[in-house]
Design a protein around this motif. Structure first.
Motif, PDB file in Angstrom:
ATOM      1  N   LEU A  97       3.491 -34.957 -82.563  1.00  0.00           N
ATOM      2  CA  LEU A  97       3.224 -33.526 -82.698  1.00  0.00           C
ATOM      3  C   LEU A  97       2.347 -33.038 -81.550  1.00  0.00           C
ATOM      4  O   LEU A  97       2.621 -32.025 -80.912  1.00  0.00           O
ATOM      5  N   PHE A  98       1.295 -33.786 -81.280  1.00  0.00           N
ATOM      6  CA  PHE A  98       0.321 -33.413 -80.261  1.00  0.00           C
ATOM      7  C   PHE A  98       0.976 -33.286 -78.885  1.00  0.00           C
ATOM      8  O   PHE A  98       0.832 -32.275 -78.196  1.00  0.00           O
ATOM      9  N   GLY A  99       1.744 -34.316 -78.516  1.00  0.00           N
ATOM     10  CA  GLY A  99       2.366 -34.323 -77.197  1.00  0.00           C
ATOM     11  C   GLY A  99       3.527 -33.339 -77.099  1.00  0.00           C
ATOM     12  O   GLY A  99       3.693 -32.645 -76.094  1.00  0.00           O
ATOM     13  N   SER A 100       4.339 -33.243 -78.180  1.00  0.00           N
ATOM     14  CA  SER A 100       5.508 -32.362 -78.151  1.00  0.00           C
ATOM     15  C   SER A 100       5.103 -30.915 -77.934  1.00  0.00           C
ATOM     16  O   SER A 100       5.819 -30.145 -77.304  1.00  0.00           O
ATOM     17  N   LEU A 101       3.968 -30.518 -78.488  1.00  0.00           N
ATOM     18  CA  LEU A 101       3.553 -29.120 -78.396  1.00  0.00           C
ATOM     19  C   LEU A 101       2.788 -28.842 -77.103  1.00  0.00           C
ATOM     20  O   LEU A 101       2.432 -27.707 -76.839  1.00  0.00           O
ATOM     21  N   ASN A 102       2.559 -29.907 -76.329  1.00  0.00           N
ATOM     22  CA  ASN A 102       1.889 -29.729 -75.039  1.00  0.00           C
ATOM     23  C   ASN A 102       0.595 -28.934 -75.222  1.00  0.00           C
ATOM     24  O   ASN A 102       0.333 -27.966 -74.520  1.00  0.00           O
ATOM     25  N   LEU A 103      -0.180 -29.360 -76.226  1.00  0.00           N
ATOM     26  CA  LEU A 103      -1.348 -28.571 -76.620  1.00  0.00           C
ATOM     27  C   LEU A 103      -2.427 -28.541 -75.553  1.00  0.00           C
ATOM     28  O   LEU A 103      -3.083 -27.545 -75.353  1.00  0.00           O
ATOM     29  N   VAL A 104      -2.614 -29.670 -74.904  1.00  0.00           N
ATOM     30  CA  VAL A 104      -3.645 -29.715 -73.868  1.00  0.00           C
ATOM     31  C   VAL A 104      -3.209 -30.643 -72.754  1.00  0.00           C
ATOM     32  O   VAL A 104      -2.578 -31.670 -72.982  1.00  0.00           O
ATOM     33  N   THR A 105      -3.533 -30.287 -71.550  1.00  0.00           N
ATOM     34  CA  THR A 105      -3.321 -31.165 -70.406  1.00  0.00           C
ATOM     35  C   THR A 105      -4.586 -32.001 -70.243  1.00  0.00           C
ATOM     36  O   THR A 105      -5.663 -31.607 -70.701  1.00  0.00           O
TER      37      THR A 105
ATOM     38  N   LEU B 145      -1.457 -20.129 -79.094  1.00  0.00           N
ATOM     39  CA  LEU B 145      -2.781 -19.668 -79.510  1.00  0.00           C
ATOM     40  C   LEU B 145      -3.817 -20.786 -79.341  1.00  0.00           C
ATOM     41  O   LEU B 145      -4.918 -20.555 -78.833  1.00  0.00           O
ATOM     42  N   VAL B 146      -3.439 -22.007 -79.766  1.00  0.00           N
ATOM     43  CA  VAL B 146      -4.358 -23.145 -79.644  1.00  0.00           C
ATOM     44  C   VAL B 146      -4.622 -23.454 -78.170  1.00  0.00           C
ATOM     45  O   VAL B 146      -5.756 -23.737 -77.773  1.00  0.00           O
ATOM     46  N   ARG B 147      -3.565 -23.373 -77.342  1.00  0.00           N
ATOM     47  CA  ARG B 147      -3.758 -23.598 -75.900  1.00  0.00           C
ATOM     48  C   ARG B 147      -4.726 -22.573 -75.320  1.00  0.00           C
ATOM     49  O   ARG B 147      -5.601 -22.897 -74.534  1.00  0.00           O
ATOM     50  N   ARG B 148      -4.565 -21.312 -75.739  1.00  0.00           N
ATOM     51  CA  ARG B 148      -5.400 -20.252 -75.150  1.00  0.00           C
ATOM     52  C   ARG B 148      -6.858 -20.370 -75.568  1.00  0.00           C
ATOM     53  O   ARG B 148      -7.760 -20.158 -74.760  1.00  0.00           O
ATOM     54  N   LEU B 149      -7.086 -20.678 -76.846  1.00  0.00           N
ATOM     55  CA  LEU B 149      -8.473 -20.767 -77.320  1.00  0.00           C
ATOM     56  C   LEU B 149      -9.092 -22.129 -77.063  1.00  0.00           C
ATOM     57  O   LEU B 149     -10.321 -22.261 -77.079  1.00  0.00           O
ATOM     58  N   GLY B 150      -8.266 -23.136 -76.837  1.00  0.00           N
ATOM     59  CA  GLY B 150      -8.762 -24.501 -76.660  1.00  0.00           C
ATOM     60  C   GLY B 150      -8.812 -25.221 -78.004  1.00  0.00           C
ATOM     61  O   GLY B 150      -9.291 -24.674 -79.004  1.00  0.00           O
ATOM     62  N   LEU B 151      -8.314 -26.448 -78.017  1.00  0.00           N
ATOM     63  CA  LEU B 151      -8.254 -27.210 -79.261  1.00  0.00           C
ATOM     64  C   LEU B 151      -9.648 -27.441 -79.865  1.00  0.00           C
ATOM     65  O   LEU B 151      -9.827 -27.247 -81.077  1.00  0.00           O
ATOM     66  N   PRO B 152     -10.659 -27.806 -79.068  1.00  0.00           N
ATOM     67  CA  PRO B 152     -11.995 -28.023 -79.665  1.00  0.00           C
ATOM     68  C   PRO B 152     -12.540 -26.749 -80.314  1.00  0.00           C
ATOM     69  O   PRO B 152     -13.131 -26.808 -81.400  1.00  0.00           O
ATOM     70  N   HIS B 153     -12.327 -25.600 -79.663  1.00  0.00           N
ATOM     71  CA  HIS B 153     -12.756 -24.322 -80.232  1.00  0.00           C
ATOM     72  C   HIS B 153     -12.082 -24.098 -81.596  1.00  0.00           C
ATOM     73  O   HIS B 153     -12.732 -23.711 -82.575  1.00  0.00           O
ATOM     74  N   CYS B 154     -10.777 -24.330 -81.650  1.00  0.00           N
ATOM     75  CA  CYS B 154     -10.037 -24.108 -82.904  1.00  0.00           C
ATOM     76  C   CYS B 154     -10.528 -25.049 -84.002  1.00  0.00           C
ATOM     77  O   CYS B 154     -10.718 -24.625 -85.157  1.00  0.00           O
ATOM     78  N   LEU B 155     -10.727 -26.328 -83.648  1.00  0.00           N
ATOM     79  CA  LEU B 155     -11.201 -27.296 -84.645  1.00  0.00           C
ATOM     80  C   LEU B 155     -12.586 -26.903 -85.166  1.00  0.00           C
ATOM     81  O   LEU B 155     -12.842 -26.947 -86.375  1.00  0.00           O
ATOM     82  N   ALA B 156     -13.461 -26.492 -84.272  1.00  0.00           N
ATOM     83  CA  ALA B 156     -14.826 -26.138 -84.669  1.00  0.00           C
ATOM     84  C   ALA B 156     -14.821 -24.920 -85.598  1.00  0.00           C
ATOM     85  O   ALA B 156     -15.516 -24.895 -86.620  1.00  0.00           O
ATOM     86  N   HIS B 157     -14.021 -23.909 -85.235  1.00  0.00           N
ATOM     87  CA  HIS B 157     -14.004 -22.703 -86.063  1.00  0.00           C
ATOM     88  C   HIS B 157     -13.316 -22.934 -87.402  1.00  0.00           C
ATOM     89  O   HIS B 157     -13.734 -22.387 -88.420  1.00  0.00           O
ATOM     90  N   MET B 158     -12.267 -23.756 -87.404  1.00  0.00           N
ATOM     91  CA  MET B 158     -11.638 -24.068 -88.693  1.00  0.00           C
ATOM     92  C   MET B 158     -12.613 -24.795 -89.605  1.00  0.00           C
ATOM     93  O   MET B 158     -12.682 -24.512 -90.801  1.00  0.00           O
ATOM     94  N   ALA B 159     -13.360 -25.750 -89.049  1.00  0.00           N
ATOM     95  CA  ALA B 159     -14.346 -26.484 -89.859  1.00  0.00           C
ATOM     96  C   ALA B 159     -15.360 -25.500 -90.442  1.00  0.00           C
ATOM     97  O   ALA B 159     -15.733 -25.608 -91.622  1.00  0.00           O
TER      98      ALA B 159
END
Lengths: 364, 364
Positions: free
Chosen positions: A343-351, B25-39
């Motif tokens: 899931l993580f890689g397929s969505l290309n979430l982060v480089t 949306l996750v790419r734009r906000l950044g995964l760590p930002h999204c995880l922190a705000h969801m928590a």
């Protein structure tokens, strides 16, 4: 909606039919065509009644209304309807009832079809009423009283014109503007329409009496003095606890038909009758397992509450029609993954660079 | 998601966030930002636990899997999650689990937001795990064993890196390709990653052990010999009847924390324990009503099964973010009627001429 379309939908997402597109679909195919085919789809599904898992609905009550989820499934398709009931909505300029539906593949859980259900519900309710009347009313029925001229009334009128052979309507509503709206909407339909001053006048001489009023209180729309031998009563408006339209004595003197007995005993006209009050499930009549009308003089009542299976049948028609006409849009509700385990890689979430940057950012 | 946005949405339909847009949306906000705000959203909602109507889910079982509807509501918002579980799907190249969600306005029943929930579920599960570990693990925890390197593993790794302070991962999966995928996906994250040959090697020296395996059978991923004093166990994979990851003796020797006790007794690691086996609901710890870890030597277990309220919290973040960023599309799931009492006329379903024509057509 058999299993052969599984692969076709596998990689193309969910088909979405919006409210404007559903209306366009009905315009393109013609309302009588849609009503006739929905009635046939309902008949087909009622004939295989035992194939369906008729699950309980879940209801979330609040001070202003209720939101319900109504699931139904056969071996191939699962569907659930979202529907609310908020009587105060009209004050806000919103509809009291709003509905949509999702159809999914039982084998994989994939959501296949998302559709509006407001227009579709009006069509299926009318188609269901007409199917019951085809089965229960005297074949020579030509005159129908239509009590309650609100949002559902024109659909009932046209279903009975095209599927049952009604030529004359005797209409009444406590709000004269509602009757005027109905007359305007049905101009050119070929129906002869008489606007009446009260329910008794409308019912007088009618072969069929359809009640589709919106009163939330325990109303007595029809009383025994209005009933004539051989009438068929199509009671559509009484459809939840505390909402009925018929005087109890009418039920005692008539042969009563319902969609699904356990639900109708709670929601239908029969809600005040004892648990052993005799009712007949319509699907058994359609299958030839039970008699319908026993004589030309008998009064028959279709105590309609609206049943999830009818939505399922109606949706089958709308979905097949949308696919055939190339209508609707594809939605990506579910991610299409090149590798379901990644899931993580397929969505290309982060480089890697972005990961480094974010890491520094948070640390700083 | 307070009540002030009601009018804003009244006439603009349902906001739809697709799977590709959620990823964007996750790419734009950044995964760590999204995880922190969801928590933080989960913490906020757990602190007002009593405000939620935690309804039962409905489940439709078939030979290949299950389809569930999970509703949850507070005084302002109602939401339900559609989720399936079909273990055989990977054979067809489909995901085992697919999910989407609808958020509606309690006051009116209007569907406000329709969203993908596959990516969002992976994020909220990781955010939930990190929130529990912030509360229960020893503050100086830096090394985490990550057992099971499938679809959820990278989200867990990054949540623990950014929200808990983990710097080192010791990873193991029965499938070496899964571990290789994890290492590739987390390249550049700043995490030190050691791929281990078995679970015992991975757990050795770890402060936290996260199990997120996909085995459907009653697996014994962790056995008592692998447990060291002061460890925090984050048991994510055991989440339905018949699916567990921890040896029973581990639970007996540890302090066990759950999300929602009635659900966890059926679905969680504690499913084989007697009904009076002591567990602690995490929301009580967050509110300061119950103690978390009692000593640095105590072994703590977060027996996570995934709870509808967590989806609600995560959705709140995704919806607010989508609105703020101007992402998503408007859908017309519900007809916009100029007159709610005139469905037929508002939709312009038939013109008088068309009615006449259709009438002739059917008669002919």
């Amino acid at each position: 909606m058999n299993n052969t379309d599984l692969t076709r939908f596998k990689d193309t997402g969910t088909l979405y039919l919006s409210a404007p597109e559903a209306a366009e679909l009905v315009r393109r195919l013609g309302l009588p065509h849609c009503l006739a085919h929905m009635a046939e789809h309902i008949r087909t599904d009622f004939l295989r009644w035992a194939d369906f898992d008729k699950s309980a609905r879940t209801a979330a009550h609040s001070k202003d209304g209720v939101i319900e989820l109504m699931p139904v499934a056969d071996d191939h398709r699962y569907s659930f309807k979202y529907v609310n009931g908020h009587p105060g909505n009209t004050r806000l300029g919103l509809s009291t009832v709003k509905a949509f539906v999702v159809v999914a593949v039982v084998d994989t859980g994939a959501p296949l079809f998302l559709s509006e259900l407001t227009l579709t519900t009006a069509l299926r309710t009318a188609a269901m009423s007409a199917l019951a009347a085809q089965t229960l009313a005297r074949p020579e029925s030509r005159v129908m009283a239509l009590i309650g001229n609100g949002a559902q009334s024109e659909f009932q009128a046209l279903a009975f014109q095209h599927l049952v052979g009604i030529t004359t309507l005797r209409v009444f509503d406590v709000d004269p503007a509602a009757s005027a709206k109905l007359v305007a909407n049905l101009q050119g339909s070929g129906l002869h329409i008489t606007v009446c001053q009260n329910t008794a006048e409308a019912a007088s001489g009618a072969d069929i009496v359809t009640t589709v009023t919106a009163d939330k209180t325990m109303a007595l729309i029809l009383t025994p003095d209005m009933i004539e031998p051989g009438m068929h009563l199509n009671a559509v408006g009484g459809d939840c606890p505390g909402k009925t339209e018929l005087h109890g004595d009418i039920l005692d003197a008539a042969k009563v038909f319902v969609e699904y007995e356990p639900q109708s005993r709670v929601e239908g006209e029969i809600q005040h009758k004892p648990a052993d009050f005799a009712v007949n499930e319509l699907w058994r009549v359609l299958r030839g397992e039970r008699a319908g009308r026993d004589s030309a003089e008998q009064v028959t009542v279709f105590d309609s509450v609206g049943f999830a299976l009818e939505d399922f049948s109606a949706l089958r028609f709308m979905m097949d029609s949308a696919v055939r006409l190339g209508m609707g849009e594809r939605m990506a509700l579910i991610p299409q993954l090149s590798d379901p385990k990644n899931l993580f890689g397929s969505l290309n979430l982060v480089t890697p660079a972005a990961l480094r940057q974010q890491s520094n950012c948070i640390a700083a």
